[in-house]
Design a protein around this motif. Structure first.
Motif, mmCIF file in Angstrom:
data_model
loop_
_atom_site.group_PDB
_atom_site.id
_atom_site.type_symbol
_atom_site.label_atom_id
_atom_site.label_comp_id
_atom_site.label_asym_id
_atom_site.label_seq_id
_atom_site.Cartn_x
_atom_site.Cartn_y
_atom_site.Cartn_z
ATOM 1 N N ARG A 186 0.852 -1.190 0.000
ATOM 2 C CA ARG A 186 0.000 0.000 0.000
ATOM 3 C C ARG A 186 0.889 1.242 0.000
ATOM 4 O O ARG A 186 1.802 1.352 0.810
ATOM 5 C CB ARG A 186 -0.921 0.024 1.221
ATOM 6 C CG ARG A 186 -1.866 -1.165 1.355
ATOM 7 C CD ARG A 186 -2.790 -1.380 0.153
ATOM 8 N NE ARG A 186 -3.433 -0.184 -0.336
ATOM 9 C CZ ARG A 186 -4.685 0.173 -0.051
ATOM 10 N NH1 ARG A 186 -5.432 -0.580 0.730
ATOM 11 N NH2 ARG A 186 -5.193 1.291 -0.555
ATOM 12 N N THR A 187 0.630 2.133 -0.952
ATOM 13 C CA THR A 187 1.380 3.382 -1.071
ATOM 14 C C THR A 187 0.402 4.498 -1.430
ATOM 15 O O THR A 187 -0.736 4.225 -1.833
ATOM 16 C CB THR A 187 2.465 3.306 -2.167
ATOM 17 O OG1 THR A 187 1.844 3.366 -3.450
ATOM 18 C CG2 THR A 187 3.322 2.061 -2.033
ATOM 19 N N PRO A 188 0.836 5.753 -1.347
ATOM 20 C CA PRO A 188 -0.031 6.850 -1.772
ATOM 21 C C PRO A 188 -0.095 7.027 -3.291
ATOM 22 O O PRO A 188 -0.837 7.863 -3.785
ATOM 23 C CB PRO A 188 0.590 8.092 -1.113
ATOM 24 C CG PRO A 188 1.936 7.710 -0.658
ATOM 25 C CD PRO A 188 2.029 6.226 -0.642
ATOM 26 N N TYR A 189 0.656 6.240 -4.060
ATOM 27 C CA TYR A 189 0.737 6.416 -5.511
ATOM 28 C C TYR A 189 -0.370 5.643 -6.216
ATOM 29 O O TYR A 189 -0.403 4.411 -6.173
ATOM 30 C CB TYR A 189 2.092 5.943 -6.035
ATOM 31 C CG TYR A 189 3.249 6.622 -5.350
ATOM 32 C CD1 TYR A 189 3.382 8.001 -5.387
ATOM 33 C CD2 TYR A 189 4.187 5.886 -4.657
ATOM 34 C CE1 TYR A 189 4.433 8.629 -4.754
ATOM 35 C CE2 TYR A 189 5.247 6.499 -4.022
ATOM 36 C CZ TYR A 189 5.363 7.871 -4.074
ATOM 37 O OH TYR A 189 6.398 8.494 -3.451
ATOM 38 N N LEU A 190 -1.255 6.379 -6.903
ATOM 39 C CA LEU A 190 -2.371 5.733 -7.574
ATOM 40 C C LEU A 190 -2.118 5.490 -9.061
ATOM 41 O O LEU A 190 -2.610 4.524 -9.623
ATOM 42 C CB LEU A 190 -3.642 6.571 -7.391
ATOM 43 C CG LEU A 190 -4.039 6.821 -5.933
ATOM 44 C CD1 LEU A 190 -5.289 7.686 -5.863
ATOM 45 C CD2 LEU A 190 -4.235 5.510 -5.192
ATOM 46 N N GLU A 191 -1.357 6.366 -9.709
ATOM 47 C CA GLU A 191 -1.116 6.241 -11.150
ATOM 48 C C GLU A 191 0.358 6.139 -11.521
ATOM 49 O O GLU A 191 0.713 5.401 -12.417
ATOM 50 C CB GLU A 191 -1.751 7.418 -11.896
ATOM 51 C CG GLU A 191 -3.265 7.457 -11.774
ATOM 52 C CD GLU A 191 -3.954 6.220 -12.333
ATOM 53 O OE1 GLU A 191 -3.489 5.676 -13.356
ATOM 54 O OE2 GLU A 191 -4.962 5.793 -11.747
ATOM 55 N N THR A 192 1.224 6.913 -10.865
ATOM 56 C CA THR A 192 2.655 6.864 -11.143
ATOM 57 C C THR A 192 3.403 6.824 -9.821
ATOM 58 O O THR A 192 2.873 7.205 -8.785
ATOM 59 C CB THR A 192 3.136 8.096 -11.950
ATOM 60 O OG1 THR A 192 2.888 9.275 -11.177
ATOM 61 C CG2 THR A 192 2.428 8.190 -13.288
ATOM 62 N N ALA A 193 4.638 6.350 -9.875
ATOM 63 C CA ALA A 193 5.480 6.244 -8.683
ATOM 64 C C ALA A 193 6.882 6.708 -9.048
ATOM 65 O O ALA A 193 7.240 6.745 -10.230
ATOM 66 C CB ALA A 193 5.515 4.794 -8.184
#
Length: 165
Positions: A14-21
């Motif tokens: 789980r990370t805050p990145y929804l589309e790109t990292a």
């Protein structure tokens, strides 16, 4: 020789990145980063908190580019290198690996420093980073050493860190 292999996720990242990292983990990144194991693997975390860093191994499930055996990293001044001499995520087996710091472990959840993956990435494995085994004093930067720009500038590009130069 072809061997059939089956991998199954042991959890999710789980990370805050929804589309790109970012291109690489950013140690002091903002947001919450968690490696969540399926409950059936919780006992496997025993004594992991005695290490500072871990390897997080995951499946890059959202890649959509086709594989090219020659890569042209955007930050590398037009240099072309073989896929296996690059850090491109687009590979024959889309497996990623990141080294992150353990902040704390609570039950089946490992809270970590920044991870460079999209939210809900399938977790394949975790291994401890062991200083005397995993740190190589004579390591180099391969073909990157031959580029004209300063190494510091190139590392900012590789890490995906915005900067002025």
């Amino acid at each position: 020789m072809v061997i059939e292999m089956k991998l199954k996720p042991i959890g999710v990242i789980r990370t805050p990145y929804l589309e790109t990292a970012p291109y690489q983990p950013v140690h002091d990144d903002f947001g919450e980063f968690r490696v969540i194991l399926l409950k059936e693997y919780s006992k496997g975390l025993k004594d992991l908190d005695r290490f500072r860093y871990i390897y997080v191994i995951y499946y890059l499930h959202r890649l959509q580019r086709s594989i090219s055996l020659i890569e042209k990293p955007s930050w590398a001044q037009g240099v072309e290198v073989g896929l296996f001499a690059s850090r491109s995520p687009v590979r024959p087996n889309p497996i990623g690996i990141s080294i992150v710091r353990i902040k704390k472990i609570k039950e089946n959840v490992i809270f970590t420093s920044g991870l460079d993956v999209i939210d809900n990435t399938p977790l394949l494995d975790i291994k401890p980073y062991i200083k005397d085994l995993d740190s190589k004093d004579d390591a180099n930067s391969g073909w990157i050493d031959s580029l004209k720009n300063s190494k510091k500038h190139l590392l900012l590009h590789i890490r995906g860190i915005p900067h002025d130069f």
